[in-house]
Structures are given as structure tokens and as C-alpha cells.
Design an enzyme around this catalytic site. Sequence first.
Site, PDB file in Angstrom:
ATOM      1  CD  GLU A   1     104.183 -57.635  47.887  1.00 47.66           C
ATOM      2  OE1 GLU A   1     104.891 -58.591  48.443  1.00 47.66           O
ATOM      3  OE2 GLU A   1     102.951 -57.893  48.008  1.00 47.66           O
TER       4      GLU A   1
ATOM      5  CG  LEU B   1     104.280 -58.867  43.276  1.00 47.16           C
ATOM      6  CD1 LEU B   1     103.191 -59.204  42.565  1.00 47.16           C
ATOM      7  CD2 LEU B   1     103.715 -57.837  44.388  1.00 47.16           C
TER       8      LEU B   1
ATOM      9  CD  GLU C   1     104.451 -61.098  50.710  1.00 46.60           C
ATOM     10  OE1 GLU C   1     104.770 -62.308  50.225  1.00 46.60           O
ATOM     11  OE2 GLU C   1     103.523 -60.655  50.327  1.00 46.60           O
TER      12      GLU C   1
ATOM     13  CG  PHE D   1     100.098 -61.696  52.178  1.00 48.93           C
ATOM     14  CD1 PHE D   1      99.013 -62.502  52.209  1.00 48.93           C
ATOM     15  CD2 PHE D   1      99.969 -60.503  51.447  1.00 48.93           C
ATOM     16  CE1 PHE D   1      98.221 -62.636  51.334  1.00 48.93           C
ATOM     17  CE2 PHE D   1      98.873 -60.364  50.508  1.00 48.93           C
ATOM     18  CZ  PHE D   1      97.922 -61.363  50.535  1.00 48.93           C
TER      19      PHE D   1
ATOM     20  CG  HIS E   1      93.330 -60.346  51.585  1.00 53.27           C
ATOM     21  ND1 HIS E   1      93.478 -61.632  50.883  1.00 53.27           N
ATOM     22  CD2 HIS E   1      94.071 -59.535  50.779  1.00 53.27           C
ATOM     23  CE1 HIS E   1      94.052 -61.611  49.910  1.00 53.27           C
ATOM     24  NE2 HIS E   1      94.436 -60.261  49.521  1.00 53.27           N
TER      25      HIS E   1
END
Length: 325
Positions: free
Chosen positions: A29, A58, A60, A86, A129
Site C-alpha cells: 500500500e 488497501l 492485506e 494489520f 499500529h
Amino acid sequence: MAQMTMIQAITDAMRNELKRDENVLVFGEDVGKNGGVFRATDGLQAEFGEERVFDTPLAESGIGGLAIGLGLTGFRPVMEIQFFGFVFEVFDSVAAQMARMRYRSGGKYHSPITVRSPLGGGVKTPELHADNLEGLVAQTPGLKVVYPSTPYDAKGLLISAIRDNDPVIFLEHMKLYRSFRGEVPEEEYTIPLGKADVKREGKDISIITYGAMVHSSLKAAEELEKEGIDAEIIDLRTVSPLDIDTIIASIEKTNRAIVVQEAQKQAGVAANVMAEITERAILHLEAPVLRVTAPDTVYPFAAAEDVWLPDYKDIVEKAKQVVNF
């Protein structure tokens, strides 16, 4: 040698492999024109073209599926998961497909895939994150998991990862991206996967760690030295497979150990390291092996991050407990 940040060393490694092998592809991405969220791929699309360095949707799960297909047809994919939190969206591809490819095909096929992804705390990121999820993949047979702490190690290990014929998860701590520079050869070189590095020699206690906690441990060692405690710092570099020989050799010398990780106590690889020490070197130990970790809670919001994360003071305190046992 050049002075590079870790992000520059990572970019340099990918540039080296894109030049060397036309089958290397880099995608994820925003990795193309934008150069990725942290600019790890900055300039690579302009240099090698949109067919070799390109953006994906976008999704995964789609990135993982694409990497598997490309790996089966002779390419060497370097896929980026924008943040390792993610990985759950692509975990079927990673754990159930890439990791099993060589075994389920009887060696006919393999997955020469490098999965790059940032993670780690200390930079006040949003939820999902910063989570240190290396334990999740380290406990998945068939995957090699690399977690460097310096620019020099990052470049050499990433080149080795891209050249490996099996899937490698390459984890990059966000706080280390631009926090310091180190000497890095401008030419290509490799560092073997699965080989730890003794970052500091010592005789009184072994501090076994990886990622950003290597630097916290080195700072702790300086503080411990003021109190007459000589700590040896082992940087695992690869958390799966573990370099058991280097760990045990250090224990046989110091007879004491702590294991340090940024991840929660129930996560990471500290528990596995401690188990290996106990199974293989218990008669060399003069004190219990203790660990420094984050608490067993979900990763906190940014306001509480500094309190939640382990730091060098925690390492000093735990090391003194072991030395004074």
C-alpha cells in the site's frame, strides 16, 4: 562506509536486490510513487519502474495472495504490510499458505517471499499500529522471523531474507527508523538468518533481547557498570529460529540471565528463550532467569504508552535482582 539510518539501510537493501535480480518485486500500500508511509521505498519506483515497484489496493489479504502466486511462478516478492497490527487480515496467507508451501508440495514449490512490516512503540501511533506481534509468527512453523536493531544488521539481514527460498517475516521497529545513524557498507553483504550477535561482552549476567530493547539494554549495561556489574548483551536479531548456541555459550560464561522484550509478558519470544535456557543450561545457572516485558494488557492509547513500555530502568532493576539473588 556510509552513515545511514535504519530506513536508509532498508531502502538500500531493496535497491541492491532489485538491481541484482530482475525477479525481485516490491509492492504494498502506497509503496510506489509515495515511497511508503515511512518512505522505505522512496525513489525505487522511479528507478525500477511501475512493473517492479507498485501500489496495491488497501487489502492485506490480496497482497498476501498476490505474493504467493508470484512466488510460485519464479518471482521473489517483497510485500509490505503497512503496519504489523494489520497482519490478522492476511494471516491465512502467511501462516496457512506461505509457511506450508514447501512441505505440502513435497519440495516441488516454495515461497521465496519477504514480508516487511513496521511495528513497535514509543512513537505515539494509533491503535493497532505499534503492537509487537512477533510471537504470533515466531510460533508458526515454516516462517523465519527477523527483527533487527541497527542499520548495519537491517541491510545485511534484509538482503539475506530476500534471497531466502522460504518466507521471512522482516520486522522493523518504527522508533529505530530515524533515531540514529550507523556505519553501513555501500556494497552488498549478507548476515546469516538465525544468528544472534553479542553487542556487548560481559561476565556477570547475560541480557538477551532484540529490537528497540537492545538499545535500552545497552543503556542499562552502562548504568549497571557503575555498580560493578558487567552485563553481556545478546541481540537475537532472528527470533525464529533462535540461535541457541550463542545464548547457551553466554549463560555458561555468566551463569545468570534476564530476557528483555517490548511485547507483553505472554507474547513475544521471551518465554521460549527462558525455556531453552532451562532445558539446556539449568546446571550453569546460579539464579532464576527473569524477564522484563510490557504488562499483559492490550496495547494502551498514546497517553499511557510511556508508562506501559519497559525501559532501561526496569532492566537495571531486574538485572540487580538476579545478580543479588
